[in-house]
Design an enzyme around this catalytic site. Structure first.
Site, PDB file in Angstrom:
ATOM      1  N   GLU A   1      26.924 100.218  14.804  1.00 47.26           N
ATOM      2  CA  GLU A   1      27.213 101.594  15.228  1.00 47.26           C
ATOM      3  C   GLU A   1      26.533 102.602  14.310  1.00 47.26           C
ATOM      4  OE1 GLU A   1      31.516 102.065  17.059  1.00 47.26           O
ATOM      5  OE2 GLU A   1      31.558 100.764  15.330  1.00 47.26           O
TER       6      GLU A   1
ATOM      7  N   SER B   1      40.608  98.618  11.399  1.00 49.25           N
ATOM      8  CA  SER B   1      41.100  99.945  11.750  1.00 49.25           C
ATOM      9  C   SER B   1      42.246 100.288  10.812  1.00 49.25           C
ATOM     10  CB  SER B   1      41.580  99.928  13.201  1.00 49.25           C
ATOM     11  OG  SER B   1      42.609 100.878  13.392  1.00 49.25           O
TER      12      SER B   1
ATOM     13  N   LYS C   1      42.271  95.091  15.238  1.00 46.41           N
ATOM     14  CA  LYS C   1      40.862  95.433  15.509  1.00 46.41           C
ATOM     15  C   LYS C   1      39.875  94.940  14.466  1.00 46.41           C
ATOM     16  CE  LYS C   1      39.397  98.791  17.690  1.00 46.41           C
ATOM     17  NZ  LYS C   1      38.836 100.113  17.818  1.00 46.41           N
TER      18      LYS C   1
END
Ligand code: ARG
Length: 461
Positions: free
Chosen positions: A292, A279, A285
């Site tokens: 996705e 991130s 993260k």
């Protein structure tokens, strides 16, 4: 006044520049160039065989077309919008190269049967490439399954813990899905590999062409029976987009699972750095961007299917320019499917690690062995429905006491029903629960081993 181009002498001026851009497909149908050249080479040979042109002329056409191929590969064939489409672009360049004999190439055909030929040749090749991609994806899944026959994972229905599974069994379910995808593509291929070449604009031609010969040169299995159908059929493309959509459904479902599994809440897999992203503001993260994206790209493939269905539904026979709109969706679908298969293959082979200790504890800390208690009683002669209700009651009281089934004492079991004996503990251990499901196609280790060996011999052949 604009100088006229391309069209017959009926036209006095050329297209308005904005309309020329609007009308052109060269920006995307350049993708078809190899197939357009192959189709033209076969067509020229057929014209010579039938005596419509001489064999010297066919040879000159062949040389010119091969030169265009070379120019394209060297980056020197870059037709602009004035060429309109790939068919005109090639013909124009051919005439520049070989002179007026080039004007004979378009004898006995039209761009309508030509574009239909090109798109079929393109799809035929790309379907083969996608089949290869599916094969690689399946091989990686089978490998992963083979390493995880006795790794247990909670199985879900309604996303509620249901019964524990062999992780291999879970992975092999995707092998089955993509096996059907592979077979579906084989089937689409049958109806894609049919030649419309020589159907002409719509009605055939007055010239003594030999459609079987050009089809044979191009490796088509058969030729269209009806010229109107030949130039306006896009069923095969719709079938391809259906098959592609189902491939995406399957990849997307697996993606969704991986996204869930990678979450802190599930924590079943760890993403390796080579396949995860960070991130820009949250340093802790690690994001599952790859699955996705696959899940997200599914939408565009479904969209292309819907798009072509809508293009086709109101078309009167035969060719209509609407059909030019078939290409971008098909090209994008092919690229998307190939890219998603490759990304998922890499993700499975090096991008994830199963968190074995978490999986082991996950299956040991729930009531997913409750069915097995009912089955245990059933094997001792208690009718299943009665056993089912009884176990429901046990789960309820255990939950209230904060106990798992394995934590009940033998006395407690026997108070519930005297048929319980000390072997109840092994009967409900996760490993036993899984291995006992030895019905054909079930998650029992023996069944899973057989499924893996069937898949391996299929993939090898
Ligand atoms: N660019 C056209 C297409 O993609 C080729 C066929 C054009 N035929 C015609 N009659 N205008 O469909």
């Amino acid at each position: 006044m604009n100088k006229k181009n391309t069209w017959s002498d009926r036209f006095e001026t050329s297209l308005h520049p904005a309309i020329a851009i609007f009308n052109a497909s060269i920006n995307f149908d350049i993708e078809l160039i190899e197939y357009d050249l192959n189709g033209s080479i076969a067509h020229a040979k057929m014209l010579a065989k039938t005596g419509i042109i001489s064999s010297e002329e066919a040879q000159q056409l062949n040389v010119g077309l091969e030169q265009i191929r070379q120019e394209y590969h060297q980056g020197n064939f870059n037709p602009g919008v004035e060429a309109e489409d790939i068919h005109f672009a090639v013909e124009k360049r051919l005439i520049e190269i070989v002179g007026s004999v080039g004007k004979k190439l378009h004898t006995g055909r039209s761009r309508n049967d030509q574009v239909g030929t090109d798109i079929r040749l393109y799809l035929r090749a790309e379907i083969e490439a996608i089949k290869t991609g599916l094969h690689q994806f399946q091989s990686v899944l089978v490998n992963l399954a083979e390493q995880n026959i006795e790794t247990l994972i909670p199985g879900y229905t309604h996303l509620q813990r249901a019964q524990p599974l062999s992780l291999a069994h879970h992975l092999m379910a995707y092998v089955q899905m993509t096996k059907r995808d592979w077979e579906r593509l084989e089937d689409v291929l049958k109806r894609t590999n049919i030649s419309p070449l020589g159907c002409g604009a719509l009605a055939g031609t007055t010239l003594p062409i030999d459609r079987h010969y050009s089809a044979e040169l191009l490796g088509f299995e058969d030729i269209y029976e009806n010229s109107l159908d030949g130039v306006s059929d896009r069923d095969f493309a719709i079938e391809f987009l259906c098959a592609a959509s189902l491939i995406m459904v399957h990849l997307s479902r697996l993606s969704e699972e991986m996204i869930l599994w990678a979450s802190e809440e599930f924590n079943f897999i760890k993403l390796n750095d080579s396949c995860a992203t960070g991130s820009s503001i949250m340093p802790q993260k690690k994001n599952p961007d790859i699955p996705e994206l696959v899940r997200g790209k599914t939408g565009r493939v479904f969209g292309h299917l819907q798009g072509l269905l809508v293009i086709m539904k109101g078309l009167p026979l035969a060719y209509n320019k609407d059909l030019q709109e078939d290409k971008e969706g098909i090209f994008d679908t092919v690229k998307t499917i190939k890219a998603c298969l490759e990304a998922m293959t890499i993700l499975l082979s090096e991008g994830i690690e199963f968190n074995q200790s978490r999986l082991n504890s996950a299956v040991a800390e729930d009531f997913s062995n409750a069915t097995d208690v009912a089955d245990y009683l059933t094997s001792k002669g208690v009718p299943f429905r009665e056993a089912y209700n009884l176990v429901g009651k046990v789960v309820k009281t255990s939950l209230a006491q904060g106990k798992l089934l394995k934590e009940l004492t033998l006395e407690e079991w026997q108070q519930i029903n005297p048929a319980f004996e000390s072997d109840i503990y092994t009967a409900i251990s996760p490993k036993n629960v899984v291995s006992a499901r030895n019905s054909y196609g079930g998650t029992g280790f023996e069944q899973v081993k057989m499924a893996i060996s069937r898949a391996k011999s299929r993939l090898q052949s």
